[in-house]
Write a protein that holds these residues in place. Sequence first.
Motif, PDB file in Angstrom:
ATOM      1  N   LEU A  72       0.838  -1.189   0.000  1.00 57.37           N
ATOM      2  CA  LEU A  72       0.000   0.000   0.000  1.00 57.37           C
ATOM      3  C   LEU A  72       0.876   1.243   0.000  1.00 57.37           C
ATOM      4  N   THR A  73       0.476   2.240  -0.799  1.00 62.48           N
ATOM      5  CA  THR A  73       1.148   3.535  -0.841  1.00 62.48           C
ATOM      6  C   THR A  73       0.183   4.600  -0.344  1.00 62.48           C
ATOM      7  N   VAL A  74       0.645   5.427   0.621  1.00 64.02           N
ATOM      8  CA  VAL A  74      -0.227   6.417   1.247  1.00 64.02           C
ATOM      9  C   VAL A  74       0.499   7.755   1.316  1.00 64.02           C
ATOM     10  N   GLY A  75      -0.208   8.828   1.008  1.00 59.51           N
ATOM     11  CA  GLY A  75       0.362  10.163   1.117  1.00 59.51           C
ATOM     12  C   GLY A  75       0.543  10.573   2.562  1.00 59.51           C
ATOM     13  N   THR A  76      -0.561  10.852   3.251  1.00 64.09           N
ATOM     14  CA  THR A  76      -0.537  11.259   4.658  1.00 64.09           C
ATOM     15  C   THR A  76      -1.057  10.129   5.529  1.00 64.09           C
ATOM     16  N   THR A  77      -0.206   9.633   6.419  1.00 63.69           N
ATOM     17  CA  THR A  77      -0.591   8.570   7.351  1.00 63.69           C
ATOM     18  C   THR A  77      -0.610   9.114   8.768  1.00 63.69           C
ATOM     19  N   THR A  78      -1.696   8.840   9.497  1.00 60.48           N
ATOM     20  CA  THR A  78      -1.785   9.196  10.905  1.00 60.48           C
ATOM     21  C   THR A  78      -2.198   7.964  11.695  1.00 60.48           C
ATOM     22  N   ILE A  79      -1.381   7.603  12.684  1.00 58.02           N
ATOM     23  CA  ILE A  79      -1.714   6.529  13.618  1.00 58.02           C
ATOM     24  C   ILE A  79      -1.702   7.166  15.007  1.00 58.02           C
ATOM     25  N   PRO A  80      -2.833   7.643  15.486  1.00 65.43           N
ATOM     26  CA  PRO A  80      -2.848   8.365  16.763  1.00 65.43           C
ATOM     27  C   PRO A  80      -2.623   7.416  17.936  1.00 65.43           C
ATOM     28  N   SER A  81      -2.469   7.967  19.106  1.00 67.71           N
ATOM     29  CA  SER A  81      -2.308   7.148  20.304  1.00 67.71           C
ATOM     30  C   SER A  81      -3.468   6.160  20.420  1.00 67.71           C
ATOM     31  N   GLY A  82      -3.120   4.886  20.662  1.00 67.22           N
ATOM     32  CA  GLY A  82      -4.121   3.838  20.742  1.00 67.22           C
ATOM     33  C   GLY A  82      -4.346   3.111  19.432  1.00 67.22           C
ATOM     34  N   THR A  86      -0.437  -3.055  11.705  1.00 62.29           N
ATOM     35  CA  THR A  86       0.551  -4.121  11.606  1.00 62.29           C
ATOM     36  C   THR A  86       0.702  -4.529  10.151  1.00 62.29           C
ATOM     37  N   LEU A  87       1.930  -4.538   9.664  1.00 62.94           N
ATOM     38  CA  LEU A  87       2.202  -4.940   8.289  1.00 62.94           C
ATOM     39  C   LEU A  87       2.508  -6.435   8.265  1.00 62.94           C
ATOM     40  N   GLY A  88       1.785  -7.160   7.417  1.00 61.88           N
ATOM     41  CA  GLY A  88       2.014  -8.585   7.301  1.00 61.88           C
ATOM     42  C   GLY A  88       3.380  -8.897   6.723  1.00 61.88           C
ATOM     43  N   SER A  89       3.815 -10.133   6.893  1.00 61.98           N
ATOM     44  CA  SER A  89       5.138 -10.551   6.442  1.00 61.98           C
ATOM     45  C   SER A  89       5.324 -10.301   4.947  1.00 61.98           C
ATOM     46  N   GLY A  90       6.421  -9.620   4.599  1.00 63.53           N
ATOM     47  CA  GLY A  90       6.733  -9.343   3.208  1.00 63.53           C
ATOM     48  C   GLY A  90       6.063  -8.127   2.620  1.00 63.53           C
ATOM     49  N   ARG A  91       5.209  -7.482   3.359  1.00 62.08           N
ATOM     50  CA  ARG A  91       4.493  -6.320   2.854  1.00 62.08           C
ATOM     51  C   ARG A  91       5.363  -5.074   2.944  1.00 62.08           C
ATOM     52  N   THR A  92       5.110  -4.120   2.002  1.00 62.87           N
ATOM     53  CA  THR A  92       5.768  -2.816   2.001  1.00 62.87           C
ATOM     54  C   THR A  92       4.713  -1.724   2.076  1.00 62.87           C
ATOM     55  N   TYR A  93       4.882  -0.833   3.029  1.00 63.14           N
ATOM     56  CA  TYR A  93       4.003   0.319   3.206  1.00 63.14           C
ATOM     57  C   TYR A  93       4.820   1.553   2.847  1.00 63.14           C
ATOM     58  N   THR A  94       4.449   2.231   1.759  1.00 64.60           N
ATOM     59  CA  THR A  94       5.209   3.378   1.274  1.00 64.60           C
ATOM     60  C   THR A  94       4.518   4.664   1.680  1.00 64.60           C
ATOM     61  N   SER A  95       5.256   5.510   2.394  1.00 64.37           N
ATOM     62  CA  SER A  95       4.748   6.800   2.857  1.00 64.37           C
ATOM     63  C   SER A  95       5.383   7.893   2.014  1.00 64.37           C
ATOM     64  N   THR A 113       8.331  -3.865   5.574  1.00 64.29           N
ATOM     65  CA  THR A 113       9.114  -2.660   5.310  1.00 64.29           C
ATOM     66  C   THR A 113       8.221  -1.429   5.251  1.00 64.29           C
ATOM     67  N   THR A 114       8.653  -0.367   5.923  1.00 63.60           N
ATOM     68  CA  THR A 114       8.063   0.952   5.756  1.00 63.60           C
ATOM     69  C   THR A 114       9.029   1.789   4.937  1.00 63.60           C
ATOM     70  N   THR A 115       8.618   2.203   3.749  1.00 66.56           N
ATOM     71  CA  THR A 115       9.443   3.038   2.883  1.00 66.56           C
ATOM     72  C   THR A 115       9.041   4.483   3.061  1.00 66.56           C
ATOM     73  N   ILE A 116      10.006   5.334   3.401  1.00 65.45           N
ATOM     74  CA  ILE A 116       9.737   6.741   3.679  1.00 65.45           C
ATOM     75  C   ILE A 116      10.399   7.597   2.613  1.00 65.45           C
ATOM     76  N   GLN A 117       9.610   8.428   1.932  1.00 69.28           N
ATOM     77  CA  GLN A 117      10.093   9.243   0.823  1.00 69.28           C
ATOM     78  C   GLN A 117       9.983  10.739   1.137  1.00 69.28           C
ATOM     79  N   HIS A 118      10.124  11.106   2.414  1.00 68.05           N
ATOM     80  CA  HIS A 118       9.944  12.491   2.833  1.00 68.05           C
ATOM     81  C   HIS A 118      10.704  12.729   4.125  1.00 68.05           C
ATOM     82  N   SER A 119      10.602  13.956   4.657  1.00 67.29           N
ATOM     83  CA  SER A 119      11.272  14.323   5.909  1.00 67.29           C
ATOM     84  C   SER A 119      10.277  14.546   7.035  1.00 67.29           C
TER      85      SER A 119
END
Length: 222
Positions: A72-82, A86-95, A113-119
């Motif tokens: 999955l590729t996502v522009g803005t990701t927010t995971i607030p407190s709580g 969870t990324l399944g085995s072999g999955r890539t999450y691109t931010s 893997t979490t792929t980060i393309q920003h600061s």
Amino acid sequence: FDSLTLDRPGGSFGSISHADTITVSGNATLSGVVYPQSNPLILTGASKALSGGGTVGALRVNGSYTLSGSDLTVGTTTIPSGGTLTLGSGRTYTSTSTLTIGSTGTLAGSAATTTIQHSNLSTVGTLGTHVRFDVTSASTTMPNRTYSGNIEIYSNSTSNYGVLMSSGTYSLSSALIVNAANSGTVTLDGGTNNVTLTVATTSFIGIGSGQEILTAGSNNWA
């Protein structure tokens, strides 16, 4: 919605645009292109499934979801407190734009893997995946935070790019990997801000012809 499937092929006429925030309490399948970035998809369910395969403008995980099946590729990701994603085995999450994790939020997946393309990576919360700072298109900044998995500095560019470490002390319990996959040089810069670094192992694995460089200041690197 109790469950939601957004599935359209990409292309000029294959995207999905929604004018309002969409909230889902059940399982979600996100395929094709879903936008805009200003209106997030909000996931509120407990122990639910998230199927990827697409590109999403904005995603907020208030509940607990596991990504499986496709990446999955996502522009803005927010995971607030709580919230927990969870990324399944072999999955890539691109931010591609922003990744914000609350102080008790969690992005987990030791075999993913979490792929980060920003600061714009937040400095709190739990980040338990392999983290790839992808500087194929532009240089970026690595924030001083806790990283539970491997850190990879990656570029597949013919140009020279790098990752600037924010100031402070870093203690990396797993591997630091530098990976120039093309002819461009990739640099991890710890010298500009004179950081202190302790790391379990360091590997240079690039299959390209580009140089892989670490720069340090006067503080200890071990």
